[in-house]
Design an enzyme around this catalytic site. Structure first.
Site, PDB file in Angstrom:
ATOM      1  N   ARG A 125       0.860  -1.184   0.000  1.00 36.13           N
ATOM      2  CA  ARG A 125       0.000   0.000   0.000  1.00 36.13           C
ATOM      3  C   ARG A 125       0.887   1.222   0.000  1.00 36.13           C
ATOM      4  NH1 ARG A 125      -2.607   0.445   5.149  1.00 36.13           N
ATOM      5  NH2 ARG A 125      -1.174   2.170   5.410  1.00 36.13           N
ATOM      6  N   GLU A 144       5.069   6.872   2.368  1.00 37.38           N
ATOM      7  CA  GLU A 144       5.875   5.643   2.392  1.00 37.38           C
ATOM      8  C   GLU A 144       5.137   4.580   1.598  1.00 37.38           C
ATOM      9  OE1 GLU A 144       5.985   3.178   5.824  1.00 37.38           O
ATOM     10  OE2 GLU A 144       3.913   3.602   6.380  1.00 37.38           O
ATOM     11  N   ASN A 146       4.159   0.511   2.075  1.00 41.31           N
ATOM     12  CA  ASN A 146       4.141  -0.597   3.034  1.00 41.31           C
ATOM     13  C   ASN A 146       4.171  -1.895   2.256  1.00 41.31           C
ATOM     14  OD1 ASN A 146       3.344   1.004   5.610  1.00 41.31           O
ATOM     15  ND2 ASN A 146       1.908   1.679   4.037  1.00 41.31           N
ATOM     16  N   SER A 151      -2.688  -2.954   6.048  1.00 47.05           N
ATOM     17  CA  SER A 151      -4.008  -3.341   6.545  1.00 47.05           C
ATOM     18  C   SER A 151      -5.124  -2.388   6.113  1.00 47.05           C
ATOM     19  CB  SER A 151      -3.962  -3.467   8.063  1.00 47.05           C
ATOM     20  OG  SER A 151      -3.511  -2.286   8.631  1.00 47.05           O
ATOM     21  N   LYS A 305      12.495   2.355   5.235  1.00 47.11           N
ATOM     22  CA  LYS A 305      12.616   3.796   5.017  1.00 47.11           C
ATOM     23  C   LYS A 305      13.960   4.123   4.354  1.00 47.11           C
ATOM     24  CE  LYS A 305       8.846   4.744   7.724  1.00 47.11           C
ATOM     25  NZ  LYS A 305       8.148   3.465   7.749  1.00 47.11           N
ATOM     26  N   LYS A 364      12.891   9.848  10.657  1.00 48.95           N
ATOM     27  CA  LYS A 364      12.261   8.518  10.670  1.00 48.95           C
ATOM     28  C   LYS A 364      13.255   7.394  10.921  1.00 48.95           C
ATOM     29  CE  LYS A 364       8.516   9.550   7.455  1.00 48.95           C
ATOM     30  NZ  LYS A 364       7.689   8.956   6.379  1.00 48.95           N
ATOM     31  N   GLU A 368       7.905   0.446  11.518  1.00 53.55           N
ATOM     32  CA  GLU A 368       6.590   0.495  10.898  1.00 53.55           C
ATOM     33  C   GLU A 368       5.528   0.581  11.988  1.00 53.55           C
ATOM     34  OE1 GLU A 368       6.227   0.477   7.601  1.00 53.55           O
ATOM     35  OE2 GLU A 368       8.373   0.289   7.338  1.00 53.55           O
ATOM     36  N   GLY A 369       4.318   0.892  11.566  1.00 50.87           N
ATOM     37  CA  GLY A 369       3.194   0.762  12.490  1.00 50.87           C
ATOM     38  C   GLY A 369       2.775   2.045  13.184  1.00 50.87           C
ATOM     39  N   ARG A 450      -7.399   7.602   5.292  1.00 42.27           N
ATOM     40  CA  ARG A 450      -7.350   7.714   6.757  1.00 42.27           C
ATOM     41  C   ARG A 450      -7.210   9.181   7.112  1.00 42.27           C
ATOM     42  NH1 ARG A 450      -2.244   4.333   8.076  1.00 42.27           N
ATOM     43  NH2 ARG A 450      -1.654   5.396   6.169  1.00 42.27           N
TER      44      ARG A 450
HETATM   45  P1  ADP Z   1       4.906   4.117   9.649  1.00 45.78           P
HETATM   46  O1  ADP Z   1       5.694   3.055   8.989  1.00 45.78           O
HETATM   47  O2  ADP Z   1       5.092   4.166  11.121  1.00 45.78           O
HETATM   48  O3  ADP Z   1       3.461   4.102   9.236  1.00 45.78           O
HETATM   49  P2  ADP Z   1       5.083   6.582   8.132  1.00 45.78           P
HETATM   50  O4  ADP Z   1       6.224   7.000   7.325  1.00 45.78           O
HETATM   51  O5  ADP Z   1       3.868   6.159   7.406  1.00 45.78           O
HETATM   52  O6  ADP Z   1       5.578   5.449   9.142  1.00 45.78           O
HETATM   53  O7  ADP Z   1       4.704   7.746   9.132  1.00 45.78           O
HETATM   54  C1  ADP Z   1       3.675   7.627  10.087  1.00 45.78           C
HETATM   55  C2  ADP Z   1       2.761   8.846  10.023  1.00 45.78           C
HETATM   56  O8  ADP Z   1       3.508  10.038  10.228  1.00 45.78           O
HETATM   57  C3  ADP Z   1       2.082   9.019   8.689  1.00 45.78           C
HETATM   58  O9  ADP Z   1       0.884   8.281   8.628  1.00 45.78           O
HETATM   59  C4  ADP Z   1       1.862  10.525   8.650  1.00 45.78           C
HETATM   60  O10 ADP Z   1       0.699  10.859   9.384  1.00 45.78           O
HETATM   61  C5  ADP Z   1       3.065  11.075   9.382  1.00 45.78           C
HETATM   62  N1  ADP Z   1       4.136  11.422   8.433  1.00 45.78           N
HETATM   63  C6  ADP Z   1       5.100  10.586   7.966  1.00 45.78           C
HETATM   64  N2  ADP Z   1       5.914  11.225   7.087  1.00 45.78           N
HETATM   65  C7  ADP Z   1       5.470  12.480   7.009  1.00 45.78           C
HETATM   66  C8  ADP Z   1       5.879  13.626   6.259  1.00 45.78           C
HETATM   67  N3  ADP Z   1       6.936  13.574   5.454  1.00 45.78           N
HETATM   68  N4  ADP Z   1       5.178  14.761   6.421  1.00 45.78           N
HETATM   69  C9  ADP Z   1       4.110  14.821   7.254  1.00 45.78           C
HETATM   70  N5  ADP Z   1       3.671  13.786   7.976  1.00 45.78           N
HETATM   71  C10 ADP Z   1       4.328  12.612   7.867  1.00 45.78           C
HETATM   72 MG    MG Z   2       2.638   4.609   7.468  1.00 43.45          MG
END
Ligand code: ADP
Ligand code: MG
Length: 474
Positions: A125, A144, A146, A151, A305, A364, A368-369, A450
């Site tokens: 996703r 990102e 996944n 899910s 990442k 970051k 994940e999660g 979401r």
């Molecule tokens: P995870 O693997 O924990 O889901 P993500 O990279 O999806 O990691 O980041 C988790 C959440 O953080 C995202 O769902 C988003 O709400 C926020 N986020 C992540 N990267 C960014 C970004 N570059 N700018 C703004 N918000 C972000």
């Molecule tokens: Mg995410």
């Protein structure tokens, strides 16, 4: 980007009534989750959190996200087959991040033994936010991708009916009729069914590898149902069960309790807390087997990442997808700025830039999660502490995406009804199946929207921050 129901947001009585009915409809449609108190029993269940109203999504960006999904499928698959790329890209990370290192060691061990698996199934996703440029024009930017345990492909198919009814109750029938049908779980199941068929043993089963704590079981049951409907047997097992009852025969066929397993669909195994020593051994057993793993360990690594950051370097996409200039351009258009913090001049420069202006970035780790990223002052403090240590290589830096907020109500069990400034994240599900060298399926399977209140920088639905939503195209 405003949706055409600003008027109803100002009518508290109508909102209260619609919210109460919306919860009933959510339960009726199966937008369900087990409770925190009883995460492994279905005697008491609750609704999965969702927005009262659909959120506006620019249709051009929605189409762009769908149009690039097959490209991302090809890219993830190409990375998973590129031993040198993964080795080079993750070299600095695995020195400091034990979890990634452990996954990587299994990857290398399986390659050295020779892959028993010949059919490959990817379910991913790709998540995006709509970045608001200086002139106010929104742009699609990837958060990102996944590649393991992505899910909500099941529950999201059920919010459309709920939101449709809410809009009708609020006098917006025309808008209700414009909501798009969406059923990712069907597309996911079609991929699993294809992999099962190509595995070529009609009596073999599909195994969902599930966590010890199973609050989100109904989302998984949606995919499972689609498989039973096609007369494919599904079993649900944990790593612990695999450790105790899993075995390989001489041809590396995987057996659970004497039953052959054709496909292993992971809804588990993506964070360190999923593993103890026995679970690592179980993971190795699964990876060594002939069964189709969704994902195999190389594909899981392709979703780190660190790999995402490396893809944004000039020339990398071109090398991974030779002769596919258009796909490369579509993919690159979705990239936000991503920066390495590896030891060296480039990393020093970026660490200093982020310390000077932390609100421009997200820091970051390889996790994940949800709930793991760092923002603002916390980002600055952490970077100040680790800026001269190799530990900083376990992180990447990313430009912070800044979407335009919109008003909505987030419905969550036992929470007061209040209006919030919200931002949304759109995910597109991708499914592909490869047999040997040949791609036999490559599809976009549906979407997930979401939404969360802007107070929360991080976190998804499972982390208790975001809620399920339905896009309303504008
Ligand atoms: P995870 O693997 O924990 O889901 P993500 O990279 O999806 O990691 O980041 C988790 C959440 O953080 C995202 O769902 C988003 O709400 C926020 N986020 C992540 N990267 C960014 C970004 N570059 N700018 C703004 N918000 C972000
Ligand atoms: Mg995410």
């Amino acid at each position: 980007m405003a949706a055409p129901w600003e008027d109803v947001l100002r009518d508290p009585a109508a909102i209260r009534e619609a919210a109460a009915a919306a919860v009933d409809w959510a339960l009726l449609e199966g937008v369900l989750m087990r409770t925190e108190g009883q995460p492994n029993a279905s005697d008491v269940v609750n609704y999965a959190p969702f927005t009262l109203l659909p959120s506006a999504v620019p249709s051009a960006l929605f189409e762009q996200a769908y149009a690039v999904q097959q490209d991302f499928n090809l890219l993830v698959d190409a990375i998973s087959q590129n031993k040198e790329f993964l080795e080079r890209t993750l070299a600095s990370t695995i020195k400091v991040d034990e979890f990634t290192a452990r996954l990587f060691r299994i990857h290398m061990q399986v390659l050295e033994e020779g892959l028993a698996q010949s059919v490959f199934l990817g379910i991913n996703r790709s998540d995006y936010m709509f970045d608001c440029g200086v002139d106010g024009t929104p742009a699609l930017k990837q958060i990102e991708i996944n590649t393991i345990a992505a899910s909500f492909g099941g529950l999201t198919s059920r919010t459309v009916a709920v939101h449709g009814r809410v809009l009708k109750v609020l006098g917006k029938s025309k808008e209700a009729s414009r909501l798009l049908p969406n059923n990712p779980s069907r597309g996911l199941a079609l991929g699993i069914a294809k992999a099962w068929e190509l595995y070529g043993s009609p009596s073999a089963v599909v195994m969902f590898l599930v966590e010890e704590v199973q609050r989100n079981i109904f989302d998984q049951r949606c995919v499972e149902n689609e498989l039973w409907n096609r007369n494919i047997r599904v079993i649900r097992k944990r790593f612990r069960d695999v450790f105790e009852k899993g075995s390989l025969d001489d041809a590396k066929r995987l057996y659970m309790d004497g039953q052959e397993v054709a496909v292993v669909y992971y809804r588990e195994g993506y964070v360190p807390k999923n593993y103890d020593q026995q679970n690592w051994e179980a993971r190795l057993l699964l990876e060594r087997s002939r069964a189709v793993k969704c994902p195999d360990i190389a594909t899981q690594l392709a979703g780190t990442k660190k790999v995402q950051q490396e893809l944004s370097r000039p020339g990398t996409l071109e090398r991974l997808l030779p002769g596919r200039a258009e796909a490369v351009a579509r993919i690159r258009a979705t990239f936000a700025g991503l920066y390495s913090l590896d030891v060296g001049e480039e990393g020093d420069k970026m660490a200093a830039a982020a310390i000077a202006d932390p609100d421009r970035f997200v820091l970051k780790p390889q996790r994940e999660g949800g709930g793991n990223n760092l923002y603002g002052e916390e980002l600055r403090q952490v970077l100040l502490k680790i800026k001269d240590s190799p530990e900083r290589t376990s992180y990447i830096l990313m430009d912070k995406i800044k979407p335009q907020p919109a008003l909505n109500y987030l419905l969550r069990a036992h929470s007061p009804l209040q209006v919030s400034q919200c931002i949304s994240e759109l995910g597109i599900f991708g499914v592909y199946v490869r047999q040997g060298e040949e791609m036999v399926m490559n599809k976009a399977a549906g979407h997930l929207l979401r939404t969360k209140a802007i107070e929360h920088a991080d976190g998804g639905v499972a982390a208790g921050v975001a809620v399920l939503d339905t896009p309303y195209l504008v």
